[in-house]
Design a protein around this motif. Structure first.
Motif, PDB file in Angstrom:
ATOM      1  N   PRO A 249       0.821  -1.213   0.000  1.00 23.86           N
ATOM      2  CA  PRO A 249       0.000   0.000   0.000  1.00 23.86           C
ATOM      3  C   PRO A 249       0.856   1.264   0.000  1.00 23.86           C
ATOM      4  CG  PRO A 249       0.204  -0.793   2.222  1.00 23.86           C
ATOM      5  CD  PRO A 249       0.949  -1.777   1.352  1.00 23.86           C
ATOM      6  N   LEU A 250       0.180   2.399   0.004  1.00 22.68           N
ATOM      7  CA  LEU A 250       0.830   3.686   0.125  1.00 22.68           C
ATOM      8  C   LEU A 250       0.532   4.261   1.511  1.00 22.68           C
ATOM      9  CD1 LEU A 250      -0.173   5.257  -3.313  1.00 22.68           C
ATOM     10  CD2 LEU A 250       2.040   4.245  -2.710  1.00 22.68           C
ATOM     11  N   TYR A 251       1.475   5.006   2.048  1.00 23.01           N
ATOM     12  CA  TYR A 251       1.307   5.666   3.338  1.00 23.01           C
ATOM     13  C   TYR A 251       1.214   7.172   3.065  1.00 23.01           C
ATOM     14  CZ  TYR A 251       2.536   1.143   5.215  1.00 23.01           C
ATOM     15  OH  TYR A 251       2.536  -0.202   5.516  1.00 23.01           O
ATOM     16  N   ILE A 252      -0.004   7.702   3.160  1.00 26.50           N
ATOM     17  CA  ILE A 252      -0.287   9.087   2.784  1.00 26.50           C
ATOM     18  C   ILE A 252      -0.410   9.946   4.038  1.00 26.50           C
ATOM     19  CG2 ILE A 252      -1.929  10.596   1.581  1.00 26.50           C
ATOM     20  CD1 ILE A 252      -2.823   8.035   0.031  1.00 26.50           C
ATOM     21  N   SER A 253       0.242  11.100   4.021  1.00 23.95           N
ATOM     22  CA  SER A 253       0.127  12.007   5.171  1.00 23.95           C
ATOM     23  C   SER A 253       0.101  13.453   4.706  1.00 23.95           C
ATOM     24  CB  SER A 253       1.285  11.782   6.165  1.00 23.95           C
ATOM     25  OG  SER A 253       2.551  11.939   5.543  1.00 23.95           O
ATOM     26  N   VAL A 254      -0.484  14.289   5.535  1.00 18.07           N
ATOM     27  CA  VAL A 254      -0.590  15.720   5.251  1.00 18.07           C
ATOM     28  C   VAL A 254       0.796  16.353   5.276  1.00 18.07           C
ATOM     29  CG1 VAL A 254      -1.398  17.915   6.218  1.00 18.07           C
ATOM     30  CG2 VAL A 254      -2.931  15.926   6.143  1.00 18.07           C
ATOM     31  N   GLY A 255       1.053  17.206   4.277  1.00 17.53           N
ATOM     32  CA  GLY A 255       2.279  17.985   4.273  1.00 17.53           C
ATOM     33  C   GLY A 255       1.987  19.419   4.693  1.00 17.53           C
ATOM     34  N   HIS A 256       1.156  20.097   3.886  1.00 12.93           N
ATOM     35  CA  HIS A 256       0.859  21.507   4.167  1.00 12.93           C
ATOM     36  C   HIS A 256      -0.334  21.934   3.319  1.00 12.93           C
ATOM     37  CE1 HIS A 256       1.561  25.630   5.332  1.00 12.93           C
ATOM     38  NE2 HIS A 256       1.933  26.030   4.133  1.00 12.93           N
ATOM     39  N   ARG A 257      -1.212  22.726   3.906  1.00  9.73           N
ATOM     40  CA  ARG A 257      -2.346  23.339   3.214  1.00  9.73           C
ATOM     41  C   ARG A 257      -3.260  22.321   2.535  1.00  9.73           C
ATOM     42  NH1 ARG A 257      -0.333  28.208  -0.405  1.00  9.73           N
ATOM     43  NH2 ARG A 257      -2.571  28.177  -0.890  1.00  9.73           N
ATOM     44  N   VAL A 258      -3.517  21.227   3.216  1.00  9.69           N
ATOM     45  CA  VAL A 258      -4.444  20.202   2.730  1.00  9.69           C
ATOM     46  C   VAL A 258      -4.856  19.345   3.923  1.00  9.69           C
ATOM     47  CG1 VAL A 258      -2.606  18.548   2.168  1.00  9.69           C
ATOM     48  CG2 VAL A 258      -4.797  18.401   0.976  1.00  9.69           C
ATOM     49  N   CYS A 259      -6.099  18.872   3.938  1.00  7.56           N
ATOM     50  CA  CYS A 259      -6.508  17.973   5.015  1.00  7.56           C
ATOM     51  C   CYS A 259      -6.271  16.529   4.560  1.00  7.56           C
ATOM     52  CB  CYS A 259      -7.974  18.195   5.399  1.00  7.56           C
ATOM     53  SG  CYS A 259      -9.182  17.560   4.211  1.00  7.56           S
ATOM     54  N   LEU A 260      -6.279  15.604   5.510  1.00  5.08           N
ATOM     55  CA  LEU A 260      -5.945  14.214   5.209  1.00  5.08           C
ATOM     56  C   LEU A 260      -6.936  13.599   4.225  1.00  5.08           C
ATOM     57  CD1 LEU A 260      -4.100  11.823   5.651  1.00  5.08           C
ATOM     58  CD2 LEU A 260      -5.421  11.232   7.699  1.00  5.08           C
ATOM     59  N   GLU A 261      -8.213  13.861   4.408  1.00  6.31           N
ATOM     60  CA  GLU A 261      -9.225  13.297   3.512  1.00  6.31           C
ATOM     61  C   GLU A 261      -8.991  13.746   2.068  1.00  6.31           C
ATOM     62  OE1 GLU A 261     -14.051  13.503   2.671  1.00  6.31           O
ATOM     63  OE2 GLU A 261     -13.241  14.407   4.482  1.00  6.31           O
ATOM     64  N   THR A 262      -8.727  15.032   1.875  1.00  7.67           N
ATOM     65  CA  THR A 262      -8.470  15.550   0.534  1.00  7.67           C
ATOM     66  C   THR A 262      -7.185  14.961  -0.029  1.00  7.67           C
ATOM     67  OG1 THR A 262      -9.618  17.615   1.019  1.00  7.67           O
ATOM     68  CG2 THR A 262      -8.073  17.650  -0.812  1.00  7.67           C
ATOM     69  N   ALA A 263      -6.167  14.841   0.809  1.00  6.09           N
ATOM     70  CA  ALA A 263      -4.892  14.272   0.371  1.00  6.09           C
ATOM     71  C   ALA A 263      -5.086  12.865  -0.172  1.00  6.09           C
ATOM     72  CB  ALA A 263      -3.890  14.264   1.527  1.00  6.09           C
ATOM     73  N   VAL A 264      -5.850  12.056   0.550  1.00  7.28           N
ATOM     74  CA  VAL A 264      -6.086  10.673   0.120  1.00  7.28           C
ATOM     75  C   VAL A 264      -6.874  10.642  -1.189  1.00  7.28           C
ATOM     76  CG1 VAL A 264      -7.246   8.504   0.711  1.00  7.28           C
ATOM     77  CG2 VAL A 264      -5.945   9.741   2.460  1.00  7.28           C
ATOM     78  N   ARG A 265      -7.896  11.460  -1.291  1.00  9.82           N
ATOM     79  CA  ARG A 265      -8.708  11.502  -2.522  1.00  9.82           C
ATOM     80  C   ARG A 265      -7.862  11.891  -3.724  1.00  9.82           C
ATOM     81  NH1 ARG A 265     -12.662  14.974  -3.743  1.00  9.82           N
ATOM     82  NH2 ARG A 265     -12.148  16.532  -2.160  1.00  9.82           N
ATOM     83  N   LEU A 266      -6.997  12.878  -3.532  1.00  8.50           N
ATOM     84  CA  LEU A 266      -6.185  13.346  -4.649  1.00  8.50           C
ATOM     85  C   LEU A 266      -5.162  12.296  -5.075  1.00  8.50           C
ATOM     86  CD1 LEU A 266      -5.441  15.547  -6.634  1.00  8.50           C
ATOM     87  CD2 LEU A 266      -3.829  16.440  -4.952  1.00  8.50           C
ATOM     88  N   VAL A 267      -4.498  11.684  -4.092  1.00 10.39           N
ATOM     89  CA  VAL A 267      -3.513  10.653  -4.433  1.00 10.39           C
ATOM     90  C   VAL A 267      -4.184   9.513  -5.200  1.00 10.39           C
ATOM     91  CG1 VAL A 267      -1.956   8.892  -3.494  1.00 10.39           C
ATOM     92  CG2 VAL A 267      -1.929  11.210  -2.553  1.00 10.39           C
ATOM     93  N   LYS A 268      -5.350   9.081  -4.742  1.00 19.27           N
ATOM     94  CA  LYS A 268      -6.079   8.012  -5.441  1.00 19.27           C
ATOM     95  C   LYS A 268      -6.359   8.401  -6.887  1.00 19.27           C
ATOM     96  CE  LYS A 268      -8.716   6.182  -1.509  1.00 19.27           C
ATOM     97  NZ  LYS A 268     -10.084   6.084  -0.954  1.00 19.27           N
ATOM     98  N   SER A 269      -6.756   9.664  -7.083  1.00 21.48           N
ATOM     99  CA  SER A 269      -7.130  10.102  -8.428  1.00 21.48           C
ATOM    100  C   SER A 269      -5.925  10.217  -9.360  1.00 21.48           C
ATOM    101  CB  SER A 269      -7.860  11.450  -8.360  1.00 21.48           C
ATOM    102  OG  SER A 269      -6.962  12.513  -8.108  1.00 21.48           O
ATOM    103  N   CYS A 270      -4.714  10.190  -8.782  1.00 24.02           N
ATOM    104  CA  CYS A 270      -3.492  10.308  -9.583  1.00 24.02           C
ATOM    105  C   CYS A 270      -2.810   8.958  -9.818  1.00 24.02           C
ATOM    106  CB  CYS A 270      -2.500  11.245  -8.903  1.00 24.02           C
ATOM    107  SG  CYS A 270      -2.978  12.987  -8.924  1.00 24.02           S
ATOM    108  N   CYS A 271      -3.439   7.872  -9.379  1.00 26.01           N
ATOM    109  CA  CYS A 271      -2.816   6.548  -9.487  1.00 26.01           C
ATOM    110  C   CYS A 271      -3.300   5.787 -10.720  1.00 26.01           C
ATOM    111  CB  CYS A 271      -3.109   5.719  -8.240  1.00 26.01           C
ATOM    112  SG  CYS A 271      -2.143   6.197  -6.792  1.00 26.01           S
ATOM    113  N   ARG A 272      -2.373   5.557 -11.639  1.00 25.34           N
ATOM    114  CA  ARG A 272      -2.620   4.604 -12.727  1.00 25.34           C
ATOM    115  C   ARG A 272      -2.043   3.247 -12.342  1.00 25.34           C
ATOM    116  NH1 ARG A 272      -0.758   8.442 -17.776  1.00 25.34           N
ATOM    117  NH2 ARG A 272      -2.746   9.553 -18.051  1.00 25.34           N
ATOM    118  N   TYR A 273      -0.974   3.321 -11.553  1.00 25.34           N
ATOM    119  CA  TYR A 273      -0.316   2.124 -11.031  1.00 25.34           C
ATOM    120  C   TYR A 273      -0.217   2.294  -9.521  1.00 25.34           C
ATOM    121  CZ  TYR A 273       0.916   2.020 -15.968  1.00 25.34           C
ATOM    122  OH  TYR A 273       0.861   2.031 -17.334  1.00 25.34           O
TER     123      TYR A 273
END
Length: 222
Positions: free
Chosen positions: A190-214
């Motif tokens: 799996p991937l381990y996703i965490s907040v960096g700056h100016r984004v909440c965790l839920e949004t971060a996860v949604r965005l990463v998912k939307s950028c995954c082809r692999y």
């Protein structure tokens, strides 16, 4: 530690942009990815990379890959002091050369709040560039009581399909990040996703998912 604490006070753990609040990220047009990759057997020679992709098509718009000489030593928990200066320089070059391609968010190969002092590479880079940043790591950083034990492995095995997640809640009771199944071909990695700056965790996860082809999100993979 004092520098991390000083900069860490500037981390914003919530959405600050209009596109982040839209279910389909309407208004998001450019997503960046950064990474520092070392020459095998040489921990002082590395390639610092910044790639900007269109969104949602995920086509490469800009790339900057440069060999750099890393002089700061590696000290656990302080990786950012070794790597971030080169990534900041890459962002600054982009700003000077192609300001119209400045990314609206950066995906960072590393951790954000999932860090011994809650200030990993993604937080550090985010604060210094003032860009929304998301940490995306391939392995669990064992902090705040989080360990890769049998319970953790069992939770990973429970990720049956693409998009499945579970929170990384430490002994402090704070959600340090989220474990996500990036693609359904290999939920054991799996991937381990965490907040960096100016984004909440839920949004971060949604965005990463939307950028995954692999397994690895496309901005970082590129």
């Amino acid at each position: 530690r004092s520098e991390q604490a000083r900069l860490g006070a500037g981390v914003v753990e919530e959405d600050t942009e209009e596109w982040q609040r839209d279910p389909g990220f309407a208004g998001l047009e450019r997503v960046g990815g950064v990474d520092l990759s070392y020459i095998k057997g040489d921990d002082s020679s590395a390639c610092a990379s910044l790639v900007v992709l269109s969104y949602p098509a995920l086509e490469v718009l800009y790339e900057d890959c440069r060999m750099v000489t890393v002089s700061a030593p590696y000290v656990a928990g302080f990786l950012a002091f070794r790597e971030v200066p080169f990534l900041v320089e890459a962002v600054q070059r982009l700003q000077q050369e192609e300001p119209s391609l400045r990314p609206q968010v950066l995906l960072v190969d590393g951790n954000g709040l999932l860090h011994p002092r809650g200030f990993g590479v993604a937080c550090h880079l985010g604060v210094l560039t003032d860009l929304p940043c998301i940490g995306v790591a391939k392995n669990l950083l064992q902090v705040d009581g989080l360990v890769r034990d049998e319970l953790h492995r069992e939770q990973i095995r429970s990720l049956q399909k693409e998009g499945d997640t579970f929170p990384l809640t430490g002994t402090s009771g704070r959600a340090r990040g989220m474990v996500s199944c990036g693609d359904n071909s290999n939920s054991s990695k799996p991937l381990y996703i965490s907040v960096g700056h100016r984004v909440c965790l839920e949004t971060a996860v949604r965005l990463v998912k939307s950028c995954c082809r692999y397994r690895i999100p496309e901005p970082i993979r590129q």
